[in-house]
Motif scaffolding. Structure first.
Motif, PDB file in Angstrom:
ATOM      1  N   ARG A 160       1.509   3.465  -4.856  1.00 50.37           N
ATOM      2  CA  ARG A 160       1.923   2.093  -4.526  1.00 50.37           C
ATOM      3  C   ARG A 160       3.430   2.024  -4.301  1.00 50.37           C
ATOM      4  O   ARG A 160       3.910   1.451  -3.316  1.00 50.37           O
ATOM      5  CB  ARG A 160       1.534   1.150  -5.671  1.00 50.37           C
TER       6      ARG A 160
ATOM      7  N   ARG B 207       2.603  -3.456   2.736  1.00 51.30           N
ATOM      8  CA  ARG B 207       2.271  -4.573   1.842  1.00 51.30           C
ATOM      9  C   ARG B 207       0.982  -4.299   1.068  1.00 51.30           C
ATOM     10  O   ARG B 207       0.012  -3.793   1.624  1.00 51.30           O
ATOM     11  CB  ARG B 207       2.109  -5.858   2.657  1.00 51.30           C
TER      12      ARG B 207
ATOM     13  N   GLY C 264      -2.638  -9.159  -2.983  1.00 50.22           N
ATOM     14  CA  GLY C 264      -2.627  -9.709  -4.342  1.00 50.22           C
ATOM     15  C   GLY C 264      -1.262  -9.562  -4.976  1.00 50.22           C
ATOM     16  O   GLY C 264      -0.232  -9.606  -4.297  1.00 50.22           O
ATOM     17  N   ASP C 265      -1.246  -9.384  -6.288  1.00 49.76           N
ATOM     18  CA  ASP C 265       0.031  -9.341  -7.003  1.00 49.76           C
ATOM     19  C   ASP C 265       0.627  -7.939  -7.077  1.00 49.76           C
ATOM     20  O   ASP C 265       1.637  -7.725  -7.744  1.00 49.76           O
ATOM     21  CB  ASP C 265      -0.133  -9.934  -8.411  1.00 49.76           C
ATOM     22  N   GLY C 266      -0.026  -6.987  -6.424  1.00 49.60           N
ATOM     23  CA  GLY C 266       0.531  -5.635  -6.383  1.00 49.60           C
ATOM     24  C   GLY C 266       0.184  -4.783  -7.588  1.00 49.60           C
ATOM     25  O   GLY C 266       0.557  -3.605  -7.634  1.00 49.60           O
ATOM     26  N   GLU C 267      -0.530  -5.357  -8.538  1.00 46.47           N
ATOM     27  CA  GLU C 267      -0.929  -4.575  -9.720  1.00 46.47           C
ATOM     28  C   GLU C 267      -2.362  -4.072  -9.547  1.00 46.47           C
ATOM     29  O   GLU C 267      -3.234  -4.832  -9.101  1.00 46.47           O
ATOM     30  CB  GLU C 267      -0.841  -5.442 -10.987  1.00 46.47           C
TER      31      GLU C 267
ATOM     32  N   LYS D   2      -6.178  -3.270 -10.080  1.00 48.12           N
ATOM     33  CA  LYS D   2      -7.273  -3.913 -10.795  1.00 48.12           C
ATOM     34  C   LYS D   2      -8.355  -2.860 -11.053  1.00 48.12           C
ATOM     35  O   LYS D   2      -8.396  -1.841 -10.370  1.00 48.12           O
ATOM     36  CB  LYS D   2      -7.878  -5.039  -9.942  1.00 48.12           C
TER      37      LYS D   2
END
Lengths: 134, 134
Positions: free
Chosen positions: B91, B100, B103-106, B108
């Motif tokens: 990431r 990009r 979502g929030d980039g974390e 799941k």
């Protein structure tokens, strides 16, 4: 009937831009670009440990992926290809089940030099599906 | 960065109809259908010798594949998923390259119980691309 996933094909507008994504950003191992005038595309294969990604760029005036790229202006997944042991037996079984084969129903020599057929997306979950003799 | 192709996901309107195609017609080996309420889908995996096909059926009122199926009324390929050794390192490298993350980039926990991220299709050749920790 279906065996290995031979490849996933992604149609792209510009191979240089596609290589920036798949080779430079994602770190994939890319083959040389090969013009395939009989198929109206140029191809690059990204070799993964278990299968490959086929990048397709339009070649010539009547490329079979031109309409797809008019609808999908960023590119997109164009088809998936499964290997089968006996492409004629596979075809006959599919036709007996009511599935439609694109074109005249006879296998053509594909980009890998092996006989291939394309199955009608409407009969395969909206997915253009290629069969290739293993 | 990218390793094995973990799966190709096909969104379908009706899993029973999809199983007629992939299990009965194409002869694939199908898993049991599993409801994944956290993900808004039910899944069936078709096991191939080298990878798998993930069939996705909408589950509940706000399924993340509903809009896709409104545009693709026969179903279609929804995303592809690559394995990476270290999803956080992947990431960070992608973000540093300007890509990009949705979502929030974390990461799941995905349908296989492993951390996953989805990458923006506009940065990856019009293809919704999932990364999964190997």
């Amino acid at each position: 009937m279906i065996g290995r996933l031979n490849h996933v094909a992604i149609a792209v507008l510009d191979m240089d831009e596609a290589l920036k994504v798949y080779r430079d950003t994602l770190g994939g191992i890319a083959s040389e670009k090969v013009a395939q005038p009989d198929h109206g595309v140029s191809t690059v294969f990204i070799e993964l440990p278990n299968t490959k990604i086929e990048l397709l760029e339009p070649l010539g005036e009547n490329s079979p992926i031109s309409k797809f790229l008019e609808r999908n202006t960023q590119g997109g997944i164009h088809h998936i290809c499964y290997e089968v042991d006996d492409i004629l037996a596979a075809r006959d079984q599919l036709v007996a089940n009511g599935a439609r084969i694109l074109g005249d129903g006879e296998p053509k020599i594909g980009a890998h030099g092996k006989p291939v057929l394309f199955l009608h997306p409407k009969d395969f979950l909206g997915t253009l599906t290629e069969l290739e003799q293993a």
